[in-house]
Design a protein around this motif. Structure first.
Motif, short mmCIF file in Angstrom:
data_model
loop_
_atom_site.label_atom_id
_atom_site.label_comp_id
_atom_site.label_asym_id
_atom_site.label_seq_id
_atom_site.Cartn_x
_atom_site.Cartn_y
_atom_site.Cartn_z
N PHE A 91 -28.72 -70.79 -107.98
CA PHE A 91 -27.60 -70.46 -108.88
C PHE A 91 -26.61 -69.55 -108.17
O PHE A 91 -25.41 -69.60 -108.44
CB PHE A 91 -28.12 -69.81 -110.17
CG PHE A 91 -28.80 -70.78 -111.10
CD1 PHE A 91 -28.14 -71.92 -111.54
CD2 PHE A 91 -30.10 -70.57 -111.54
CE1 PHE A 91 -28.75 -72.82 -112.40
CE2 PHE A 91 -30.72 -71.46 -112.40
CZ PHE A 91 -30.05 -72.60 -112.82
N TYR A 92 -27.12 -68.72 -107.27
CA TYR A 92 -26.26 -67.78 -106.54
C TYR A 92 -25.23 -68.55 -105.72
O TYR A 92 -24.03 -68.26 -105.76
CB TYR A 92 -27.15 -66.92 -105.64
CG TYR A 92 -26.50 -65.65 -105.18
CD1 TYR A 92 -26.39 -64.55 -106.03
CD2 TYR A 92 -26.00 -65.54 -103.89
CE1 TYR A 92 -25.79 -63.38 -105.60
CE2 TYR A 92 -25.41 -64.37 -103.45
CZ TYR A 92 -25.31 -63.29 -104.32
OH TYR A 92 -24.71 -62.14 -103.90
N PHE A 93 -25.68 -69.57 -105.00
CA PHE A 93 -24.76 -70.37 -104.18
C PHE A 93 -23.83 -71.22 -105.06
O PHE A 93 -22.65 -71.35 -104.79
CB PHE A 93 -25.54 -71.30 -103.25
CG PHE A 93 -26.01 -70.65 -101.97
CD1 PHE A 93 -26.43 -69.34 -101.93
CD2 PHE A 93 -26.04 -71.39 -100.78
CE1 PHE A 93 -26.87 -68.74 -100.76
CE2 PHE A 93 -26.48 -70.80 -99.59
CZ PHE A 93 -26.89 -69.48 -99.58
N LEU A 94 -24.40 -71.81 -106.11
CA LEU A 94 -23.56 -72.65 -106.98
C LEU A 94 -22.43 -71.81 -107.57
O LEU A 94 -21.28 -72.24 -107.63
CB LEU A 94 -24.40 -73.27 -108.10
CG LEU A 94 -25.34 -74.41 -107.68
CD1 LEU A 94 -26.25 -74.81 -108.83
CD2 LEU A 94 -24.53 -75.63 -107.20
N GLU A 95 -22.77 -70.58 -107.96
CA GLU A 95 -21.77 -69.70 -108.55
C GLU A 95 -20.71 -69.33 -107.52
O GLU A 95 -19.51 -69.32 -107.80
CB GLU A 95 -22.47 -68.44 -109.09
CG GLU A 95 -21.63 -67.61 -110.03
CD GLU A 95 -20.74 -66.61 -109.31
OE1 GLU A 95 -19.61 -66.38 -109.79
OE2 GLU A 95 -21.14 -66.08 -108.27
N LYS A 96 -21.16 -69.07 -106.30
CA LYS A 96 -20.22 -68.67 -105.24
C LYS A 96 -19.18 -69.77 -104.97
O LYS A 96 -17.98 -69.51 -104.89
CB LYS A 96 -21.04 -68.39 -103.97
CG LYS A 96 -20.24 -67.93 -102.80
CD LYS A 96 -21.18 -67.41 -101.72
CE LYS A 96 -20.47 -67.34 -100.39
NZ LYS A 96 -21.39 -67.01 -99.31
N TYR A 97 -19.67 -71.02 -104.86
CA TYR A 97 -18.72 -72.09 -104.52
C TYR A 97 -17.96 -72.57 -105.75
O TYR A 97 -16.83 -73.05 -105.63
CB TYR A 97 -19.44 -73.21 -103.74
CG TYR A 97 -19.85 -72.65 -102.40
CD1 TYR A 97 -18.89 -72.40 -101.42
CD2 TYR A 97 -21.16 -72.26 -102.14
CE1 TYR A 97 -19.22 -71.80 -100.21
CE2 TYR A 97 -21.51 -71.66 -100.94
CZ TYR A 97 -20.54 -71.42 -99.98
OH TYR A 97 -20.87 -70.81 -98.80
#
Ligand code: TXA
Ligand code: MG
Length: 315
Positions: free
Chosen positions: A279-285
């Motif tokens: 979720f951290y990466f999905l949120e970032k991009y």
């Protein structure tokens, strides 16, 4: 105004006072951030549904400090009690019959005669429950259907300047990164309703029996059994494609394993690391406005929970 604050004794006391006033708080657990309310306060519980835009038919999870407190609001037979003793505190939620005489707000269970309970291993939330003296209702701190938050900043982004949520406690990035595993008992079998932080294999080893996936369970009313588990969910606001090895030119590829460049959920192919980054990466991009493609993730261990989230996200 919603404020993010570091965790210390003062901010823990502040969180307790806000809960006593019927306000909501954002706080970390070992899985994802929760949006908490005093589970006995009806006005506060209704604020959770309103702010998350959560259908009133989708019940909330209650967090307790101990197994004893859990069994004062739900009925723990010897099987569930043993599982709870083996796993709690930890990333497991159990669905049990609710006790009719408890002071838990009835809207929290959304009309069901069951209640979902968990004891988190996060020390902050345990301290807050202890000081409050009541269980805390806490779904994930995201708007219904959106990405689950794994950082305080992500909670704030979803609930900006919200008078109902004056405080978000910042405990850094969450360790596990996907929600708790949800189980219940049907015909004396343990059923997994939602794959999550503790894998089916680990659970089976701990309890020494086979556990059934809801998909393969054989009972008639299962479509109603866990309302939050059947729909599109966990979606970024940008286009997402999954199981991709060759991205399109306008997509950012989030890899997994050593054959992919950065960004990579885990260069070494470690699924726990991938879950923590998901979720951290999905949120970032999502925040950068990128179209996202994600590489295939092996469907084993916590990879089952990762693929569950990704498959719902692209519905
Ligand atoms: O890790 C987690 O479980 C996080 C942290 C904050 O504790 N919480 C969380 O809550 O993921 P939430 O509300 O986002 O997901 C709870 C799931 C929902 O899909 C809901 O439908 C299901 O549990 N649920 C809650 N009460 C239930 C009940 N009585 N019977 C069946 N399913 C229930
Ligand atoms: Mg959720």
């Amino acid at each position: 105004m919603t404020k993010i604050k570091k965790i210390n004794n003062k901010t823990i006391n502040e969180a307790v006072e806000l809960l006593q006033e019927g306000k909501l708080i954002g706080f970390p657990t070992e899985t994802v951030y929760g949006l908490g309310a005093d589970a006995t306060n009806q006005k506060a519980i209704l604020k959770i549904y309103k702010n998350k835009k959560r259908p009133k038919s989708n019940p909330l999870i209650v967090h307790t400090e101990t197994i004893e407190q859990a069994s004062s609001i739900g009925v723990f037979n010897s099987k569930i009690e043993k599982i709870a003793k083996d796993i709690w505190p930890g990333p497991l939620t159990v669905i049990v019959k609710k006790r009719e005489n408890s002071n838990i707000c009835k809207e929290l269970c959304a009309g069901n005669d069951t209640i979902a309970i968990r004891v988190s291993s996060n020390k902050t939330i345990l301290a807050i429950i202890k000081k409050l003296g009541n269980p805390i209702a806490a779904p994930s701190a995201n708007k219904s259907g959106m990405l689950s938050p794994t950082s305080a900043a992500h909670v704030e982004k979803q609930f900006k300047n919200n008078i109902d949520i004056p405080l978000i406690l910042d405990g850094g990035k969450t360790k596990i990164g996907v929600e708790s595993t949800v189980i219940g008992i049907k015909n004396n079998n343990i059923i997994i309703y939602r794959h999550g932080g503790i894998t089916k294999e680990r659970l089976e080893k701990k309890v020494n029996e086979k556990i059934i996936d809801l998909k393969h369970a054989d009972f008639s009313e299962k479509s109603n059994i866990s309302p939050g588990m059947l729909k599109k969910h966990y979606s970024p606001t940008v286009p997402l494609r999954i199981n991709i090895t060759n991205p399109r030119s306008d997509e950012i590829l989030i890899g997994f394993g050593k054959k992919y460049k950065e960004p990579n959920l885990s260069k070494s192919g470690d699924l726990d690391e991938a879950a923590a980054n998901l979720f951290y990466f999905l949120e970032k991009y999502e925040a950068k406005g990128n179209k996202i493609a994600i590489a295939p993730i092996p469907n084993i261990g916590i990879g089952v929970a990762i693929n569950d989230r990704l498959n719902r996200a692209v519905q």
